[in-house]
Design a protein around this motif. Structure first.
Motif, PDB file in Angstrom:
ATOM      1  N   UNK A 246      -5.007 -10.729  -8.307  1.00 39.76           N
ATOM      2  CA  UNK A 246      -4.595  -9.642  -7.412  1.00 39.76           C
ATOM      3  C   UNK A 246      -5.322  -9.741  -6.070  1.00 39.76           C
ATOM      4  N   UNK A 247      -6.636  -9.914  -6.129  1.00 40.77           N
ATOM      5  CA  UNK A 247      -7.437  -9.994  -4.909  1.00 40.77           C
ATOM      6  C   UNK A 247      -7.054 -11.240  -4.107  1.00 40.77           C
ATOM      7  N   UNK A 248      -6.904 -12.342  -4.801  1.00 43.53           N
ATOM      8  CA  UNK A 248      -6.565 -13.591  -4.111  1.00 43.53           C
ATOM      9  C   UNK A 248      -5.229 -13.491  -3.375  1.00 43.53           C
ATOM     10  N   UNK A 249      -4.250 -12.907  -4.020  1.00 42.90           N
ATOM     11  CA  UNK A 249      -2.902 -12.861  -3.453  1.00 42.90           C
ATOM     12  C   UNK A 249      -2.776 -11.921  -2.258  1.00 42.90           C
ATOM     13  N   UNK A 250      -3.824 -11.168  -1.968  1.00 37.98           N
ATOM     14  CA  UNK A 250      -3.788 -10.388  -0.729  1.00 37.98           C
ATOM     15  C   UNK A 250      -3.731 -11.317   0.487  1.00 37.98           C
ATOM     16  N   UNK A 251      -4.255 -12.550   0.312  1.00 37.58           N
ATOM     17  CA  UNK A 251      -4.115 -13.567   1.349  1.00 37.58           C
ATOM     18  C   UNK A 251      -4.784 -13.223   2.658  1.00 37.58           C
ATOM     19  N   UNK A 267     -13.700  -9.228  -7.786  1.00 38.62           N
ATOM     20  CA  UNK A 267     -12.473  -8.435  -7.621  1.00 38.62           C
ATOM     21  C   UNK A 267     -12.738  -6.958  -7.882  1.00 38.62           C
ATOM     22  N   UNK A 268     -13.544  -6.661  -8.868  1.00 38.50           N
ATOM     23  CA  UNK A 268     -13.815  -5.260  -9.220  1.00 38.50           C
ATOM     24  C   UNK A 268     -14.740  -4.577  -8.213  1.00 38.50           C
ATOM     25  N   UNK A 269     -15.547  -5.375  -7.510  1.00 37.48           N
ATOM     26  CA  UNK A 269     -16.460  -4.803  -6.526  1.00 37.48           C
ATOM     27  C   UNK A 269     -15.829  -4.676  -5.148  1.00 37.48           C
ATOM     28  N   UNK A 270     -14.620  -5.200  -5.008  1.00 35.80           N
ATOM     29  CA  UNK A 270     -13.937  -5.139  -3.716  1.00 35.80           C
ATOM     30  C   UNK A 270     -13.397  -3.729  -3.479  1.00 35.80           C
ATOM     31  N   UNK A 271     -13.528  -3.248  -2.251  1.00 38.22           N
ATOM     32  CA  UNK A 271     -13.007  -1.920  -1.907  1.00 38.22           C
ATOM     33  C   UNK A 271     -11.604  -2.085  -1.325  1.00 38.22           C
ATOM     34  N   UNK A 272     -10.602  -1.662  -2.067  1.00 41.37           N
ATOM     35  CA  UNK A 272      -9.212  -1.867  -1.676  1.00 41.37           C
ATOM     36  C   UNK A 272      -8.722  -0.711  -0.807  1.00 41.37           C
ATOM     37  N   UNK A 273      -8.068  -1.064   0.284  1.00 35.27           N
ATOM     38  CA  UNK A 273      -7.400  -0.055   1.097  1.00 35.27           C
ATOM     39  C   UNK A 273      -6.104   0.355   0.410  1.00 35.27           C
ATOM     40  N   UNK A 274      -5.578   1.495   0.776  1.00 36.97           N
ATOM     41  CA  UNK A 274      -4.365   1.993   0.132  1.00 36.97           C
ATOM     42  C   UNK A 274      -3.202   1.024   0.295  1.00 36.97           C
ATOM     43  N   UNK A 275      -3.068   0.434   1.499  1.00 28.29           N
ATOM     44  CA  UNK A 275      -1.970  -0.518   1.711  1.00 28.29           C
ATOM     45  C   UNK A 275      -2.142  -1.782   0.863  1.00 28.29           C
ATOM     46  N   UNK A 276      -3.396  -2.139   0.575  1.00 31.56           N
ATOM     47  CA  UNK A 276      -3.637  -3.294  -0.285  1.00 31.56           C
ATOM     48  C   UNK A 276      -3.263  -2.991  -1.734  1.00 31.56           C
ATOM     49  N   UNK A 277      -3.488  -1.762  -2.158  1.00 32.03           N
ATOM     50  CA  UNK A 277      -3.100  -1.371  -3.512  1.00 32.03           C
ATOM     51  C   UNK A 277      -1.583  -1.457  -3.687  1.00 32.03           C
TER      52      UNK A 277
END
Length: 336
Positions: A246-251, A267-277
């Motif tokens: 999932x994290x990788x495919x954000x590209x 991946x679990x420590x990454x802070x995802x923005x709403x658009x990334x989710x």
């Protein structure tokens, strides 16, 4: 029973190195052969720090030398960057060393703007995609006649066998082209997310079979489908691995943000923005995730929908051991 293949990226796992990634690829190919996989292909990626697969042909020679039966191929050579004549020579040499085991998979992705500019520096003529593939078929089968713009040229060494040829595609147009030229058709479920992709792919496979003309490269039509596959002994473990993908495919930054393929912890420590989710949820269309029972059911559904002859699996998962376990589980379900 549907045949299985693997498309490998020579991924550099977190904490690893490019040299180890290439050695891991050899180990994965050798295991795939032992398990009864039909083919093992190398992707082509440029300027992506986490992938060591910038030259599939060179890796292919090493893999073919390290194995005995399994077919070794490219998934694919990005032909817009190269002379079809030189590609033909490369694959004739591969085929000469390993007759009956070489696959020439072709794609038309040009990559990022800087990659495209760098690989095509000073190039004055840009052949069309179909013309490039037509030229390849002629060079590889010694069919360069007087009507060809380079009549009299021969791709050496001249040998008695030809590699299998495949087009990697996401379109109906390319499917019809592959059919007309008598080469295999691989529909990529992995390159881009989209709700209409499945419908387009099924139509493309149908159009390909209907229009197929036999050739020396392939006597009958062959359709394969290529999804990302994340499989483990439990659904919970598979979902953990999927978080890395999932994290990788954000590209991010044209896949330059991550210098290595991320671990589950990263991946679990990454802070995802709403658009990334939102992107992550959309990207799940490109993936088959779960334990072996769930993944088997999902893949069988895809095989039925496409009437696929083969599945080209992309186990882009963190760690060699996870990838080895994944292809063992899949072999148990589909091969043994």
């Amino acid at each position: 029973m549907v045949k299985l293949g693997i498309l490998d990226y020579a991924q550099i796992d977190e904490g690893s190195s490019a040299r180890k990634a290439l050695q891991d690829t050899i180990k994965l190919a050798q295991l795939a052969e032992i398990l009864g996989y039909e083919r093992f292909w190398m992707a082509e990626h440029h300027n992506v720090p986490a992938f060591a697969s910038s030259s599939p042909e060179l890796i292919m020679m090493r893999l073919a030398d390290a194995t005995e039966r399994i077919r070794i191929g490219s998934g694919g050579v990005m032909i817009p960057h190269y002379s079809p004549y030189k590609v033909a020579e490369n694959f004739r040499i591969l085929e000469a060393f390993h007759p009956g085991r070489i696959d020439l998979g072709i794609g038309n992705t040009v990559g990022t703007a800087i990659v495209n500019r760098t690989l095509n520096e000073n190039k004055q003529l840009n052949l069309g995609y179909e013309q490039s593939i037509v030229d390849l078929t002629k060079y590889l089968s010694d069919q360069v006649d007087e009507s060809h713009r380079f009549s009299g040229i021969t791709a050496n060494p001249v040998i008695s066998t030809v590699p299998q040829m495949w087009v990697l595609s996401t379109s109906i147009r390319s499917a019809k082209m592959a059919a007309k030229l008598g080469i295999g058709y691989t529909f990529g479920l992995f390159p881009l997310a989209g709700i209409d992709k499945l419908k387009i792919g099924i139509q493309a496979a149908e159009a390909y079979r209907k229009a197929f003309i036999p050739s020396s490269f392939m006597p009958e039509p062959k359709v394969s489908i290529a999804p990302f596959v994340v499989v483990a002994e439990t659904n919970e473990q598979a979902e953990k691995y999927a978080e890395s993908l999932d994290l990788w495919l954000l590209g991010t930054d044209n896949f330059g943000h991550l210098k290595e393929f991320p671990s589950v912890e990263t991946a679990r420590n990454y802070t995802y923005r709403e658009e990334e989710k939102v992107i992550i949820q959309t990207n799940r269309i490109r993936m088959v995730v779960g334990d072996i029972e769930s993944v088997t059911e999902q893949l069988n559904t895809l095989v039925r929908q496409f009437k696929a002859d083969e599945v080209l699996l992309i186990p882009l998962m963190p760690g060699l051991e996870a990838r080895k376990k994944a292809i063992e589980l899949l072999a148990g379900a589909f091969i043994n």
